[in-house]
Write a protein that holds these residues in place. Structure first.
Motif, PDB file in Angstrom:
ATOM      1  N   LEU A 308       0.840  -1.192   0.000  1.00 47.15           N
ATOM      2  CA  LEU A 308       0.000   0.000   0.000  1.00 47.15           C
ATOM      3  C   LEU A 308       0.874   1.241   0.000  1.00 47.15           C
ATOM      4  N   ASN A 309       0.586   2.149  -0.907  1.00 50.71           N
ATOM      5  CA  ASN A 309       1.339   3.388  -1.062  1.00 50.71           C
ATOM      6  C   ASN A 309       0.369   4.554  -0.928  1.00 50.71           C
ATOM      7  N   ALA A 310       0.623   5.444  -0.009  1.00 47.65           N
ATOM      8  CA  ALA A 310      -0.297   6.556   0.241  1.00 47.65           C
ATOM      9  C   ALA A 310      -0.555   7.392  -0.998  1.00 47.65           C
ATOM     10  N   ASP A 311       0.423   7.484  -1.907  1.00 46.47           N
ATOM     11  CA  ASP A 311       0.253   8.283  -3.123  1.00 46.47           C
ATOM     12  C   ASP A 311      -0.720   7.646  -4.107  1.00 46.47           C
ATOM     13  N   ASP A 312      -1.052   6.378  -3.919  1.00 48.01           N
ATOM     14  CA  ASP A 312      -1.949   5.691  -4.849  1.00 48.01           C
ATOM     15  C   ASP A 312      -3.413   6.063  -4.654  1.00 48.01           C
ATOM     16  N   GLU A 313      -3.738   6.664  -3.560  1.00 49.06           N
ATOM     17  CA  GLU A 313      -5.085   7.163  -3.247  1.00 49.06           C
ATOM     18  C   GLU A 313      -6.059   6.039  -2.913  1.00 49.06           C
ATOM     19  N   THR A 329     -13.466  -6.341  -6.198  1.00 43.70           N
ATOM     20  CA  THR A 329     -13.689  -5.784  -4.873  1.00 43.70           C
ATOM     21  C   THR A 329     -14.174  -4.350  -5.002  1.00 43.70           C
ATOM     22  N   ASN A 330     -14.711  -3.833  -3.927  1.00 46.59           N
ATOM     23  CA  ASN A 330     -14.895  -2.398  -3.833  1.00 46.59           C
ATOM     24  C   ASN A 330     -13.531  -1.723  -3.777  1.00 46.59           C
ATOM     25  N   ALA A 331     -13.506  -0.442  -4.041  1.00 44.60           N
ATOM     26  CA  ALA A 331     -12.279   0.322  -3.865  1.00 44.60           C
ATOM     27  C   ALA A 331     -12.094   0.633  -2.388  1.00 44.60           C
ATOM     28  N   TYR A 332     -10.849   0.568  -1.954  1.00 45.43           N
ATOM     29  CA  TYR A 332     -10.494   0.928  -0.583  1.00 45.43           C
ATOM     30  C   TYR A 332      -9.522   2.093  -0.651  1.00 45.43           C
ATOM     31  N   PHE A 333      -9.812   3.143   0.083  1.00 44.02           N
ATOM     32  CA  PHE A 333      -8.939   4.313   0.053  1.00 44.02           C
ATOM     33  C   PHE A 333      -7.780   4.119   1.028  1.00 44.02           C
ATOM     34  N   ILE A 334      -6.583   4.442   0.540  1.00 46.92           N
ATOM     35  CA  ILE A 334      -5.358   4.102   1.257  1.00 46.92           C
ATOM     36  C   ILE A 334      -5.307   4.762   2.633  1.00 46.92           C
ATOM     37  N   ASP A 335      -5.774   5.986   2.763  1.00 53.74           N
ATOM     38  CA  ASP A 335      -5.721   6.642   4.042  1.00 53.74           C
ATOM     39  C   ASP A 335      -6.552   5.906   5.088  1.00 53.74           C
ATOM     40  N   ASP A 336      -7.677   5.319   4.664  1.00 53.65           N
ATOM     41  CA  ASP A 336      -8.471   4.520   5.600  1.00 53.65           C
ATOM     42  C   ASP A 336      -7.734   3.237   5.994  1.00 53.65           C
TER      43      ASP A 336
END
Length: 341
Positions: A308-313, A329-336
């Motif tokens: 997981l890379n924070a820049d990937d959003e 899958t659903n999309a998962y936001f990296i910050d979460d």
């Protein structure tokens, strides 16, 4: 610390969230729908006939749950030929079993198929006015908003079939999910819409994606062109109870498929991990061009991981089996994901 997104430690319930019967323009009865879907391993069907909300609690049993719902369509009539007409179709699935008040009420005006015969069954709030189904951004966004405010899981349906393009749909706000696959594909419509899902995600719109049938049964059950049992969501919930199932929908605790199965999906040590039925390809898609990872092999894959890379959003995962069947899958936001790991 391990963050579990989907797990086979609790059941998956196979569900269709878009279905029409003889109450509107479907060709088979609600009883036939239940029987056919149960035979094909489904536990849940959202009955979303056009224009009228008609609950079917009489269909419920210990192995089958009928969700209350309906669909509206905003049509832009520019000719007498519907094939030339832009339209926006929206499904509303009630989160609470006793919610029988449609968010967008339709008592008068044109209704699809035989829906007008059931207008007398509509329940509504005192003083509630009919919803204007004129095509346009204002009315579509109002429908999404009213649906959420009135306790519905709201889905944006088959945008390609609807002839809606980026300048139109990119301005839509407030939906819970969109259809990335619809079995109108079997009737030669282009209804695989992952790129449209990414269009929403890249705007920061945190919505889910679903596969659905849009069941009409224009062809007989069992016919290769029949649109039943072709795309579904697997809802990861503790039990087959109405609010338990809809709460899992609200929380995104599901994945979509027309073939492959996902067993476990979790985040650990800065990576997302997936375990699944045998597939030929696992694709990790993220919010920027150069950081997608594709894994292909001649051997069957049953697991994979991706950093997981924070820049990937955001990140979402697609599985493809040897027959070309897919799961998303659903999309998962990296910050979460990283914030709660």
């Amino acid at each position: 610390m391990k963050k579990v997104l989907l797990t086979n430690e609790k059941p998956y319930f196979k569900a269709n969230l878009h279905c029409h019967t003889t109450i509107s323009d479907g060709r088979v009865s609600k009883e036939t729908i239940k029987e056919h879907y149960k035979k094909n391993g489904y536990s849940v069907v959202a009955f979303t006939d056009h224009d009228v909300l008609v609950p079917h609690p009489e269909l419920n049993d210990e192995n089958f749950l009928a969700l209350n719902g309906y669909e509206i369509q905003l049509d832009k009539w520019e000719s007498d030929d519907y094939a030339d007409t832009k339209t926006c179709h929206i499904c509303f699935i009630a989160l609470e079993e006793d919610n029988r008040y449609p968010a967008c009420l339709r008592r008068t005006g044109y209704k699809v198929g035989d829906a007008d015969k059931y207008t007398h069954l509509l329940e509504f709030e005192e003083g509630q006015e009919d919803f204007d189904v004129s095509y346009g951004l204002k009315q579509a966004n109002l429908a999404f908003k009213l649906g959420r405010e009135h306790g519905y899981f709201v889905t944006y349906n088959h945008p390609t079939w609807s002839q809606e393009n980026y300048p139109i749909y990119s301005k839509y706000e407030g939906m819970c999910a969109m259809e990335v696959f619809n079995t109108m594909e079997y009737r030669d419509y282009l209804t695989y819409n992952r790129h449209i899902y990414d269009d929403f995600l890249r705007q920061g719109k945190r919505i889910y994606c679903i596969y659905a049938d849009d069941t009409h049964c224009h062809y007989p059950l069992g016919h290769p062109m029949n649109d039943a049992c072709g795309g579904w969501v697997n809802i990861n919930a503790n039990e087959l109870k109405y609010r338990t199932i809809t709460k899992a929908l609200e929380n995104g605790e599901f994945y979509s498929s027309n073939g492959p199965e996902i067993y476990n999906l979790y985040v650990e040590d800065g990576k997302i991990h997936i375990e699944c039925s045998p597939v030929k390809r696992i694709i990790f898609s993220v919010g920027r061009r150069n950081n997608s990872s594709r894994i292909e092999t001649d051997m069957c894959l049953t697991s994979a991981e991706h950093p997981l890379n924070a820049d990937d959003e955001y990140i979402r995962i697609t599985l493809v089996d040897e027959e070309g069947k897919c799961a998303d899958t659903n999309a998962y936001f990296i910050d979460d994901l990283l914030g709660e790991e």
